[in-house]
Design an enzyme around this catalytic site. Sequence first.
Site, PDB file in Angstrom:
ATOM      1  N   ASP A  73     -13.631 -96.279 -81.910  1.00 37.43           N
ATOM      2  CA  ASP A  73     -14.033 -97.364 -82.724  1.00 37.43           C
ATOM      3  C   ASP A  73     -13.004 -98.088 -83.277  1.00 37.43           C
ATOM      4  O   ASP A  73     -12.774 -99.178 -82.968  1.00 37.43           O
ATOM      5  CB  ASP A  73     -15.250 -96.948 -83.765  1.00 37.43           C
ATOM      6  CG  ASP A  73     -15.802 -98.060 -84.698  1.00 37.43           C
ATOM      7  OD1 ASP A  73     -15.557 -99.212 -84.236  1.00 37.43           O
ATOM      8  OD2 ASP A  73     -16.508 -97.399 -85.757  1.00 37.43           O
ATOM      9  N   HIS A 113     -24.513-101.468 -84.612  1.00 38.18           N
ATOM     10  CA  HIS A 113     -24.563-102.113 -86.142  1.00 38.18           C
ATOM     11  C   HIS A 113     -23.411-102.285 -86.885  1.00 38.18           C
ATOM     12  O   HIS A 113     -22.559-101.346 -86.423  1.00 38.18           O
ATOM     13  CB  HIS A 113     -25.968-101.726 -86.906  1.00 38.18           C
ATOM     14  CG  HIS A 113     -25.740-100.394 -87.360  1.00 38.18           C
ATOM     15  ND1 HIS A 113     -26.438 -99.795 -88.425  1.00 38.18           N
ATOM     16  CD2 HIS A 113     -24.999 -99.408 -87.034  1.00 38.18           C
ATOM     17  CE1 HIS A 113     -25.975 -98.755 -88.575  1.00 38.18           C
ATOM     18  NE2 HIS A 113     -25.003 -98.241 -87.804  1.00 38.18           N
ATOM     19  N   ASP A 133     -20.003 -89.231 -86.430  1.00 41.52           N
ATOM     20  CA  ASP A 133     -18.880 -90.173 -86.749  1.00 41.52           C
ATOM     21  C   ASP A 133     -18.000 -90.068 -87.848  1.00 41.52           C
ATOM     22  O   ASP A 133     -18.450 -90.340 -89.068  1.00 41.52           O
ATOM     23  CB  ASP A 133     -19.443 -91.761 -86.573  1.00 41.52           C
ATOM     24  CG  ASP A 133     -18.342 -92.970 -86.898  1.00 41.52           C
ATOM     25  OD1 ASP A 133     -17.015 -92.392 -86.935  1.00 41.52           O
ATOM     26  OD2 ASP A 133     -18.678 -93.721 -87.081  1.00 41.52           O
ATOM     27  N   LYS A 137     -26.343 -97.274 -81.819  1.00 43.68           N
ATOM     28  CA  LYS A 137     -26.467 -96.711 -83.055  1.00 43.68           C
ATOM     29  C   LYS A 137     -27.030 -97.975 -84.034  1.00 43.68           C
ATOM     30  O   LYS A 137     -26.071 -98.888 -84.024  1.00 43.68           O
ATOM     31  CB  LYS A 137     -25.272 -96.070 -83.480  1.00 43.68           C
ATOM     32  CG  LYS A 137     -24.284 -96.852 -84.023  1.00 43.68           C
ATOM     33  CD  LYS A 137     -23.101 -95.695 -84.567  1.00 43.68           C
ATOM     34  CE  LYS A 137     -21.946 -96.539 -85.055  1.00 43.68           C
ATOM     35  NZ  LYS A 137     -21.036 -95.585 -85.822  1.00 43.68           N
ATOM     36  N   LYS A 149     -18.768-103.627 -81.100  1.00 48.98           N
ATOM     37  CA  LYS A 149     -19.183-104.200 -82.356  1.00 48.98           C
ATOM     38  C   LYS A 149     -19.019-105.704 -82.168  1.00 48.98           C
ATOM     39  O   LYS A 149     -17.820-106.090 -82.190  1.00 48.98           O
ATOM     40  CB  LYS A 149     -18.725-103.631 -83.518  1.00 48.98           C
ATOM     41  CG  LYS A 149     -19.329-102.285 -83.910  1.00 48.98           C
ATOM     42  CD  LYS A 149     -18.371-101.613 -84.959  1.00 48.98           C
ATOM     43  CE  LYS A 149     -18.858-100.417 -85.781  1.00 48.98           C
ATOM     44  NZ  LYS A 149     -17.687 -99.704 -86.453  1.00 48.98           N
TER      45      LYS A 149
HETATM   46  P1  PGA Z   1     -18.912 -99.612 -90.648  1.00 50.00           P
HETATM   47  O1  PGA Z   1     -19.111 -98.340 -90.156  1.00 50.00           O
HETATM   48  O2  PGA Z   1     -19.861-100.750 -90.360  1.00 50.00           O
HETATM   49  O3  PGA Z   1     -18.678 -99.682 -92.085  1.00 50.00           O
HETATM   50  O4  PGA Z   1     -17.392-100.258 -90.245  1.00 50.00           O
HETATM   51  C1  PGA Z   1     -19.614 -98.093 -88.948  1.00 50.00           C
HETATM   52  C2  PGA Z   1     -18.664 -97.373 -88.017  1.00 50.00           C
HETATM   53  O5  PGA Z   1     -17.823 -96.680 -88.757  1.00 50.00           O
HETATM   54  O6  PGA Z   1     -19.103 -96.816 -86.937  1.00 50.00           O
HETATM   55 ZN    ZN Z   2     -17.358 -95.579 -86.236  1.00 51.06          ZN
END
Ligand code: PGA
Ligand code: ZN
Length: 468
Positions: free
Chosen positions: A360, A413, A291, A436, A385
């Site tokens: 994402d 997460h 990622d 993940k 998410k």
């Molecule tokens: P973040 O990172 O929770 O800090 O946004 C996770 C991701 O980018 O997948």
């Molecule tokens: Zn990401």
Amino acid sequence: MIDLGDPTPVPVLARQAPRHRPAPRLRPAGRPRTSRARSSRKEGSVVPLHITAVQAMEILDSRSRPTLSVSVGLADGNTARAGVPSGASTGSGEALELRDHDASRYGGAGVRTAVGHVNGEIAAALCGRDFAGLSALDQALIDLDGTPDKSRLGANAIVGVSMAAARAAAGQAGVPLWQGLATDGATARLPVPHFNVLNGGAHAPNPLDFQEFMIAPLGAPGIAEAVRAGSEVYAALRRRLAEAGHTTGLGDEGGFAPDLAEPEEALRVIVQAITDAGYEPGTGGVAIALDPAASEFRQPDGTYRVNGQVLTTSDMITRYRQIVDEFPVWSIEDGLGEDDDTGWAELTGALGERVQLVGDDNFVTNPAIITRAVQDGIANAALIKLNQIGTVTETLHALEVCRKAGYGAMVSHRSGETDDTFIADLAVASGCGRIKSGAPARGERVAKYNRLMEIGHRHPDLPYGLGR
Ligand code: PGA
Ligand code: ZN
């Protein structure tokens, strides 16, 4: 069984949506708006919920920043709690995480306002009312907030209530959470854990621009063996890094944060660690997932800056092709910036047949955005998410869109976490086959993997793996 109701189009969160809108007129207290509630009712499949208590308090997340702990009580005596996660490399279209901006507390990061919304307006609107099921309750929260990005009450407040209510509902039904989150058409399975073993970008103070280097035991026979592989490779990686004179300090998600600058250097040492631990690098054993979180190093002029080098979109695609040629990388998430739409189409054309390409920051778990991406041939998988979209029901919708389109989905997460293990059950319920949750180290990361092992232990009949 949660009935997702009609596939109601979910509003696309406007990128430039004003953060604060005038408060909507509230409906008079009493019964919820019934049209949606009725459409969600399905004989024998929806657990009716009678809410008796909704409470929140401010707690700390894994980065020592305030977040919410929310509890919801039901008339049958079931009470459940949820901890709200928080990201650092966020997509601009995410539902809004409400912070106090009171510089005298936690540097402005306090969440007392959001806590106050749960204990005040949300509790007043929900307590004493019956809901036909979780989707009706989530719809009531969406209606009460009244903004497209949940900015009035705060997505952190709303998602906490939604998660706690889902857990309480499963308790009321006498089933584990993953069974309570079951939806029509989804077949439960234990997902392949993607362990983030080496951290960079916004999650570590090292010079590495790529954010996450994950190992994925695709070839493991089950979840317990997958966790063991993750832990053994993690230990081998620590030894390799220490021998090479690197620091073995950890980043926000529990992966090592050595002073490496080139992504390929990091990949090389991870492949060595996989071999050291006795596993086969690749999809038959332990594969690698990246990622880069490219929005974080995309420049205002549209170029990308990787270890001081200025790269165009097509340079980035060439770089990824070389990486996929040289290393056992099976998945690349956020390989390009969230607004590089033409680049995403080119990347999908170039590598979409060879690797999983996960959106994402550009998809933000929004079912409408994912639907459009499927139609436009952008990427072939979505990261999921809960707090990006803000309710459990909308998250289940996003997973359903992916499943019906034959698109991949990976439950995730956030870099700021609590000990809450909701996402483990969510991943199992959806049958998406991927999760993940950071490194196989640090309590808030390991809690999710341990929960997966617990589910696997209690239900040895559940299959493990990607599922396709
Ligand atoms: P973040 O990172 O929770 O800090 O946004 C996770 C991701 O980018 O997948
Ligand atoms: Zn990401």
